[in-house]
Every structure is written in structure tokens, then in C-alpha cells.
Design an enzyme around this catalytic site. Sequence first.
Site, PDB file in Angstrom:
ATOM      1  N   PRO A   1      -3.571   7.001  -0.272  1.00  0.00           N
ATOM      2  CG  PRO A   1      -5.754   6.985  -1.065  1.00  0.00           C
ATOM      3  CD  PRO A   1      -4.378   7.466  -1.410  1.00  0.00           C
ATOM      4  CG  ASN A   2      -6.718   3.609   3.111  1.00  0.00           C
ATOM      5  OD1 ASN A   2      -7.063   4.038   4.217  1.00  0.00           O
ATOM      6  ND2 ASN A   2      -7.470   3.762   2.029  1.00  0.00           N
TER       7      ASN A   2
ATOM      8  NE  ARG B   1      -4.977  -0.905   2.647  1.00  0.00           N
ATOM      9  CZ  ARG B   1      -4.882  -0.407   1.402  1.00  0.00           C
ATOM     10  NH1 ARG B   1      -3.729   0.081   0.963  1.00  0.00           N
ATOM     11  NH2 ARG B   1      -5.927  -0.404   0.618  1.00  0.00           N
TER      12      ARG B   1
ATOM     13  CE1 TYR C   1      -2.796  -3.548  -1.235  1.00  0.00           C
ATOM     14  CE2 TYR C   1      -4.449  -3.779   0.493  1.00  0.00           C
ATOM     15  CZ  TYR C   1      -4.109  -3.426  -0.800  1.00  0.00           C
ATOM     16  OH  TYR C   1      -5.074  -2.958  -1.655  1.00  0.00           O
TER      17      TYR C   1
ATOM     18  CG  ASN D   1       0.769   2.235  -4.397  1.00  0.00           C
ATOM     19  OD1 ASN D   1      -0.330   2.410  -4.916  1.00  0.00           O
ATOM     20  ND2 ASN D   1       1.039   1.203  -3.614  1.00  0.00           N
TER      21      ASN D   1
ATOM     22  CB  ALA E   1      -8.352   4.077  -3.417  1.00  0.00           C
TER      23      ALA E   1
ATOM     24  CG  HIS F   1      -8.368   2.016  -9.054  1.00  0.00           C
ATOM     25  ND1 HIS F   1      -7.497   1.381  -9.902  1.00  0.00           N
ATOM     26  CD2 HIS F   1      -8.070   1.558  -7.805  1.00  0.00           C
ATOM     27  CE1 HIS F   1      -6.713   0.564  -9.197  1.00  0.00           C
ATOM     28  NE2 HIS F   1      -7.041   0.666  -7.926  1.00  0.00           N
TER      29      HIS F   1
ATOM     30  CD  GLU G   1      -0.327   2.530 -12.520  1.00  0.00           C
ATOM     31  OE1 GLU G   1      -0.084   2.577 -13.758  1.00  0.00           O
ATOM     32  OE2 GLU G   1      -1.432   2.210 -12.059  1.00  0.00           O
TER      33      GLU G   1
ATOM     34  CG  HIS H   1      -0.789  -0.630  -8.303  1.00  0.00           C
ATOM     35  ND1 HIS H   1      -1.503   0.338  -7.636  1.00  0.00           N
ATOM     36  CD2 HIS H   1      -0.734  -0.244  -9.598  1.00  0.00           C
ATOM     37  CE1 HIS H   1      -1.881   1.255  -8.508  1.00  0.00           C
ATOM     38  NE2 HIS H   1      -1.420   0.926  -9.710  1.00  0.00           N
ATOM     39  CB  ILE H   2       1.764  -3.457  -2.532  1.00  0.00           C
ATOM     40  CG1 ILE H   2       2.584  -2.226  -2.118  1.00  0.00           C
ATOM     41  CG2 ILE H   2       2.101  -4.677  -1.675  1.00  0.00           C
ATOM     42  CD1 ILE H   2       2.184  -1.640  -0.774  1.00  0.00           C
ATOM     43  CB  SER H   3      -2.167  -6.152  -4.387  1.00  0.00           C
ATOM     44  OG  SER H   3      -2.904  -5.085  -4.966  1.00  0.00           O
TER      45      SER H   3
ATOM     46  NE  ARG I   1      -6.949  -6.440  -4.636  1.00  0.00           N
ATOM     47  CZ  ARG I   1      -6.709  -5.455  -3.769  1.00  0.00           C
ATOM     48  NH1 ARG I   1      -5.590  -4.754  -3.850  1.00  0.00           N
ATOM     49  NH2 ARG I   1      -7.600  -5.182  -2.828  1.00  0.00           N
TER      50      ARG I   1
HETATM   51  C1  DQA Z   1      -2.863  -0.632  -4.333  1.00  0.00           C
HETATM   52  C2  DQA Z   1      -4.013  -1.236  -5.140  1.00  0.00           C
HETATM   53  C3  DQA Z   1      -5.211  -0.319  -5.134  1.00  0.00           C
HETATM   54  O1  DQA Z   1      -6.266  -0.885  -5.886  1.00  0.00           O
HETATM   55  C4  DQA Z   1      -5.700  -0.105  -3.714  1.00  0.00           C
HETATM   56  O2  DQA Z   1      -6.764   0.812  -3.689  1.00  0.00           O
HETATM   57  C5  DQA Z   1      -4.625   0.289  -2.778  1.00  0.00           C
HETATM   58  C6  DQA Z   1      -3.286  -0.269  -2.928  1.00  0.00           C
HETATM   59  C7  DQA Z   1      -1.649  -1.583  -4.210  1.00  0.00           C
HETATM   60  O3  DQA Z   1      -0.585  -1.092  -3.831  1.00  0.00           O
HETATM   61  O4  DQA Z   1      -1.767  -2.781  -4.458  1.00  0.00           O
HETATM   62  O5  DQA Z   1      -4.867   1.023  -1.803  1.00  0.00           O
HETATM   63  O6  DQA Z   1      -2.414   0.530  -5.012  1.00  0.00           O
END
Ligand code: DQA
Length: 146
Positions: free
Chosen positions: A10-11, A18, A23, A74, A77, A80, A98, A100-102, A107
Site C-alpha cells: 500500500p501507498n 508521498r 521516500y 516491500n 505498512a 508491521h 524483504e 524497505h526504501i526507508s 523510525r
Molecule cells: C516502507 C516502510 C513502512 O514502514 C511504511 O509503512 C511504508 C514503506 C518503506 O519502503 O520504507 O509504506 O515499507
Amino acid sequence: MMKILVINGPNINMLGIREPEIYGKATYSNLVEYVEKAASRLNVEVAFFQSNHEGSMVDAIQEAYGKFDGIVINPAAYTHTSVALLDALKSVGIPSVEVHISDVRQREDFRQVSFVRDACVATIMGKGFDGYVEAMEVLRGKQKES
Ligand code: DQA
């Protein structure tokens, strides 16, 4: 040729709009292009799936069974929160990484849990789009081992 499915949750379709301070300014289609170019360099075949819906992501993982040799995921959200994604990855048994961009370690507390991690051979975070490329390299290495 090794076949890898890149799943984004998502997102991730909102990349570029965003929270660019977290990001970056590049869009989801920039990400797809970037990963496609790297895949051809690495000599792997890559396909993409993005959804804002947990169940659709479960379906995509199930449909990968017998078709793909590796998954780069990825879950955004759902990382978690989702036992369903963990179970789906375990169900198909496809080697998964797995991404994650960030750097989620830096965080909020609620991002410190990852349900999918248990079903993944590696976790890469905080490397931006390069994390997806590294994940493909990990999967390619695993295939060569076996
Ligand atoms: C994310 C990190 C997640 O905590 C967050 O909810 C995202 C993006 C990342 O790619 O850094 O939507 O997965």
C-alpha cells in the site's frame, strides 16, 4: 532465466508524492524502470505487482507458486501488521527478500516489528531503490547455491 516477482504494498503507488523527504521524489514507474534495467543487467526476468489491498497481495503470492523462483517484497505498512502475508510466503516456499526504501530502524516504534521477516532470507532497508536490486542479487546468489 531466473524469474523474480517484485511485490509492493500500500501507498507505494504514491511514490514521488508521498512524504518525499522520506521516500524521495521518484515515482513508482521510475522504480519499475530502475529495477527492470538492473534485472536485464543481472540476467533475470522480472515482473511487478503493486496493490493497496492485503488480500490481493496474498493472491499474488499464491499465484507466484510454480511460476517464480524468487520474490522481492516491500509489504509497506502490512509489514508491521500482516500474519496473512507471512503465511502466504510460507505457504508457497519461494525464496523471498524483504525490502524497505526507508531505514525503518530509525523510525517509529510501531515499525520495528516485521511479521514477514520470518519467511524471508534477507531484509534490506534504507537503501532506496537500490534495495530492490540488492534483493535480486541475493536471490540470484541463492539460486546458484542450490
Ligand atoms: C516502507 C516502510 C513502512 O514502514 C511504511 O509503512 C511504508 C514503506 C518503506 O519502503 O520504507 O509504506 O515499507
